[in-house]
Design a protein around this motif. Structure first.
Motif, PDB file in Angstrom:
ATOM      1  N   MET A   1      28.536  33.244  33.206  1.00 14.43           N
ATOM      2  CA  MET A   1      28.082  33.101  34.588  1.00 14.43           C
ATOM      3  C   MET A   1      27.120  34.237  34.938  1.00 14.43           C
ATOM      4  N   GLU A   2      26.112  33.911  35.728  1.00  7.98           N
ATOM      5  CA  GLU A   2      25.071  34.883  36.067  1.00  7.98           C
ATOM      6  C   GLU A   2      25.340  35.584  37.400  1.00  7.98           C
ATOM      7  N   ASN A   3      25.857  34.834  38.359  1.00 11.78           N
ATOM      8  CA  ASN A   3      25.939  35.357  39.735  1.00 11.78           C
ATOM      9  C   ASN A   3      27.364  35.587  40.227  1.00 11.78           C
ATOM     10  N   VAL A   4      28.335  35.279  39.397  1.00 10.70           N
ATOM     11  CA  VAL A   4      29.733  35.446  39.788  1.00 10.70           C
ATOM     12  C   VAL A   4      30.472  36.128  38.648  1.00 10.70           C
ATOM     13  N   ARG A   5      31.276  37.151  39.010  1.00 12.66           N
ATOM     14  CA  ARG A   5      32.084  37.844  37.995  1.00 12.66           C
ATOM     15  C   ARG A   5      33.556  37.550  38.259  1.00 12.66           C
ATOM     16  N   ILE A   6      34.325  37.509  37.174  1.00 10.66           N
ATOM     17  CA  ILE A   6      35.777  37.377  37.343  1.00 10.66           C
ATOM     18  C   ILE A   6      36.467  38.367  36.419  1.00 10.66           C
ATOM     19  N   GLU A   7      37.383  39.129  36.985  1.00  8.48           N
ATOM     20  CA  GLU A   7      38.180  40.045  36.149  1.00  8.48           C
ATOM     21  C   GLU A   7      39.626  39.946  36.636  1.00  8.48           C
ATOM     22  N   THR A   8      40.551  40.182  35.713  1.00 13.81           N
ATOM     23  CA  THR A   8      41.963  40.068  36.097  1.00 13.81           C
ATOM     24  C   THR A   8      42.650  41.409  35.941  1.00 13.81           C
ATOM     25  N   ARG A   9      43.354  41.804  37.006  1.00 11.66           N
ATOM     26  CA  ARG A   9      44.098  43.075  37.001  1.00 11.66           C
ATOM     27  C   ARG A   9      45.484  42.840  37.586  1.00 11.66           C
ATOM     28  N   ASP A  10      46.522  43.227  36.875  1.00 14.56           N
ATOM     29  CA  ASP A  10      47.903  43.110  37.386  1.00 14.56           C
ATOM     30  C   ASP A  10      48.211  41.712  37.922  1.00 14.56           C
ATOM     31  N   GLY A  11      47.757  40.678  37.211  1.00 13.24           N
ATOM     32  CA  GLY A  11      48.056  39.312  37.639  1.00 13.24           C
ATOM     33  C   GLY A  11      47.195  38.802  38.778  1.00 13.24           C
ATOM     34  N   VAL A  12      46.178  39.576  39.168  1.00  7.92           N
ATOM     35  CA  VAL A  12      45.304  39.160  40.281  1.00  7.92           C
ATOM     36  C   VAL A  12      43.880  38.982  39.742  1.00  7.92           C
ATOM     37  N   ALA A  13      43.326  37.786  39.954  1.00  7.89           N
ATOM     38  CA  ALA A  13      41.922  37.554  39.555  1.00  7.89           C
ATOM     39  C   ALA A  13      41.025  38.011  40.702  1.00  7.89           C
ATOM     40  N   ILE A  14      40.071  38.880  40.377  1.00  2.00           N
ATOM     41  CA  ILE A  14      39.106  39.314  41.390  1.00  2.00           C
ATOM     42  C   ILE A  14      37.797  38.589  41.086  1.00  2.00           C
ATOM     43  N   ILE A  15      37.410  37.707  42.005  1.00  2.00           N
ATOM     44  CA  ILE A  15      36.177  36.928  41.841  1.00  2.00           C
ATOM     45  C   ILE A  15      35.126  37.547  42.758  1.00  2.00           C
ATOM     46  N   THR A  16      34.017  37.981  42.159  1.00  2.00           N
ATOM     47  CA  THR A  16      32.979  38.676  42.928  1.00  2.00           C
ATOM     48  C   THR A  16      31.687  37.871  42.903  1.00  2.00           C
ATOM     49  N   VAL A  17      31.212  37.504  44.074  1.00  2.00           N
ATOM     50  CA  VAL A  17      29.899  36.866  44.184  1.00  2.00           C
ATOM     51  C   VAL A  17      28.878  37.993  44.097  1.00  2.00           C
ATOM     52  N   ASP A  18      28.018  37.933  43.087  1.00  4.37           N
ATOM     53  CA  ASP A  18      27.259  39.134  42.733  1.00  4.37           C
ATOM     54  C   ASP A  18      25.763  38.868  42.585  1.00  4.37           C
ATOM     55  N   ARG A  19      25.100  38.753  43.747  1.00  7.70           N
ATOM     56  CA  ARG A  19      23.623  38.679  43.786  1.00  7.70           C
ATOM     57  C   ARG A  19      23.163  39.680  44.857  1.00  7.70           C
ATOM     58  N   PRO A  20      23.471  40.955  44.677  1.00  9.14           N
ATOM     59  CA  PRO A  20      23.281  41.902  45.792  1.00  9.14           C
ATOM     60  C   PRO A  20      21.835  41.988  46.307  1.00  9.14           C
ATOM     61  N   LYS A  21      20.855  41.653  45.454  1.00  5.47           N
ATOM     62  CA  LYS A  21      19.451  41.746  45.929  1.00  5.47           C
ATOM     63  C   LYS A  21      19.178  40.803  47.085  1.00  5.47           C
ATOM     64  N   VAL A  22      19.918  39.688  47.137  1.00  5.40           N
ATOM     65  CA  VAL A  22      19.767  38.749  48.261  1.00  5.40           C
ATOM     66  C   VAL A  22      21.068  38.677  49.071  1.00  5.40           C
ATOM     67  N   LEU A  23      21.766  39.808  49.089  1.00  7.21           N
ATOM     68  CA  LEU A  23      23.026  39.923  49.835  1.00  7.21           C
ATOM     69  C   LEU A  23      24.009  38.793  49.470  1.00  7.21           C
ATOM     70  N   ASN A  24      24.007  38.473  48.162  1.00  5.11           N
ATOM     71  CA  ASN A  24      24.969  37.503  47.594  1.00  5.11           C
ATOM     72  C   ASN A  24      24.806  36.091  48.163  1.00  5.11           C
ATOM     73  N   ALA A  25      23.574  35.765  48.585  1.00  8.51           N
ATOM     74  CA  ALA A  25      23.322  34.427  49.146  1.00  8.51           C
ATOM     75  C   ALA A  25      23.677  33.343  48.130  1.00  8.51           C
ATOM     76  N   LEU A  26      24.169  32.223  48.666  1.00  9.52           N
ATOM     77  CA  LEU A  26      24.688  31.136  47.825  1.00  9.52           C
ATOM     78  C   LEU A  26      23.598  30.124  47.505  1.00  9.52           C
ATOM     79  N   ASN A  27      23.022  30.222  46.313  1.00 10.87           N
ATOM     80  CA  ASN A  27      22.194  29.100  45.857  1.00 10.87           C
ATOM     81  C   ASN A  27      23.116  28.103  45.145  1.00 10.87           C
ATOM     82  N   ALA A  28      22.535  26.971  44.724  1.00 11.22           N
ATOM     83  CA  ALA A  28      23.366  25.911  44.128  1.00 11.22           C
ATOM     84  C   ALA A  28      24.106  26.436  42.903  1.00 11.22           C
ATOM     85  N   GLN A  29      23.416  27.238  42.085  1.00  9.36           N
ATOM     86  CA  GLN A  29      24.048  27.758  40.870  1.00  9.36           C
ATOM     87  C   GLN A  29      25.258  28.631  41.212  1.00  9.36           C
TER      88      GLN A  29
END
Ligand code: CO8
Length: 258
Positions: A1-29
């Motif tokens: 994935m290019e714009n979203v990260r997922i990492e798991t810590r202590d049984g919790v998935a942290i999903i990060t929308v990560d396009r900071p240059k456009v303040l994480n705006a949601l394109n279709a991808q």
């Protein structure tokens, strides 16, 4: 994935929308990748809870990607809205708890994304709003419906019709977010809450989400019926025996999700 990260810590998935240059705006991808990340978290049995947040310092998600929206036709606009609605609805009905950690701007589609989560915790630097009317459109990712259900029609219409951004403290006052914490503490507080819920009986947590999310869309009698049916179902689980046995034996419960 290019714009979203997922990492798991202590049984919790942290999903990060990560396009900071456009303040994480949601394109279709990005909408598609959010869906993929949630599907990974759904399939991973070690994941007991999800935190959804935004990359960078400034934004949770500043909305749908206006560059992409500007090219919409009536046909693609409807299709884009429906696709986003379906992804957000699957978050709302997710069988594990989903906490939005709102670290900055949550505007338009970003606010709608937070509304689809089960619990919203905001940083004291966050600002929330549905500014779509300032662009000549309306919220199209479920915001008109979820905002009115959460806040009541009067407050929802005020926010939707003015398009105003409100600070986190005001969002907490009107019930749009559950709590506001210092920016530096946001992920710790979200993580503590996620871990606390993850330590509870997972089948009970799942049933509670279903009872509240599905039940609130039903007539009261049907909601009571759903609640009683889920309650009865839980009485068949090992987790119920374990939870009550642990209480009576004065020890911590070890739930297995069966
Ligand atoms: N889309 C695309 N790019 C964006 C967006 C966005 N929503 N928000 C910010 N950006 C970009 C800016 O264009 C800028 O890019 P560049 O550096 O190339 O100029 C960069 O992010 C940084 O933003 P700013 O310089 O504007 O940062 P500021 O701190 O000055 O301002 C704001 C921050 C107030 C958040 C400002 O960026 C802003 O107003 N953004 C737009 C907010 C908005 O209107 N959101 C709603 C969008 S519409 C929507 O969400 C519809 C959802 C339903 C869709 C249904 C499907 C059809």
């Amino acid at each position: 994935m290019e714009n979203v990260r997922i990492e798991t810590r202590d049984g919790v998935a942290i999903i990060t929308v990560d396009r900071p240059k456009v303040l994480n705006a949601l394109n279709a991808q990005t909408v598609q990748e959010i869906n993929e990340a949630f599907e990974q978290a759904r399939a991973d049995e070690s994941v007991k809870a999800v935190i959804l947040t935004g990359g960078g310092e400034k934004a949770f998600v500043a909305g749908a990607d206006i560059g992409e929206l500007a090219k919409m036709t009536p046909i693609t606009g409807k299709a884009t809205s429906e696709k986003g609605q379906a992804v957000f609805a699957s978050i709302e009905r997710f069988p594990k708890p989903v906490i939005a950690a709102i670290n900055g701007f949550a505007l338009g589609g970003g606010c709608e994304l937070a509304l689809a989560c089960h619990i919203r915790i905001a940083s004291d630097r966050a600002q929330l709003g549905l500014p779509e009317v300032t662009l000549g459109i309306i919220p199209g990712y479920g915001g008109t419906q979820r905002m009115a259900r959460l806040l009541g029609k009067g407050k929802a219409l005020e926010l939707i019709l003015t398009g105003d951004r409100i600070p986190a403290a005001e969002a907490e006052r009107i019930g749009l977010v559950n709590k506001v914490v210092a920016a530096e503490e946001l992920m710790n507080v979200a993580m503590e809450m996620a871990k606390k819920i993850a330590s509870r009986g997972p089948l009970a947590v799942r049933a509670a989400i279903e009872a509240v999310m599905s039940g609130s869309e039903m007539p009261l009698d049907e909601g009571f019926f759903l609640e009683a049916t889920l309650f009865g179902l839980l009485a068949s689980t090992e987790d119920m025996k374990e939870g009550m046995g642990a209480f009576l034996e004065k020890r911590a419960a070890q739930f297995k999700g069966v």
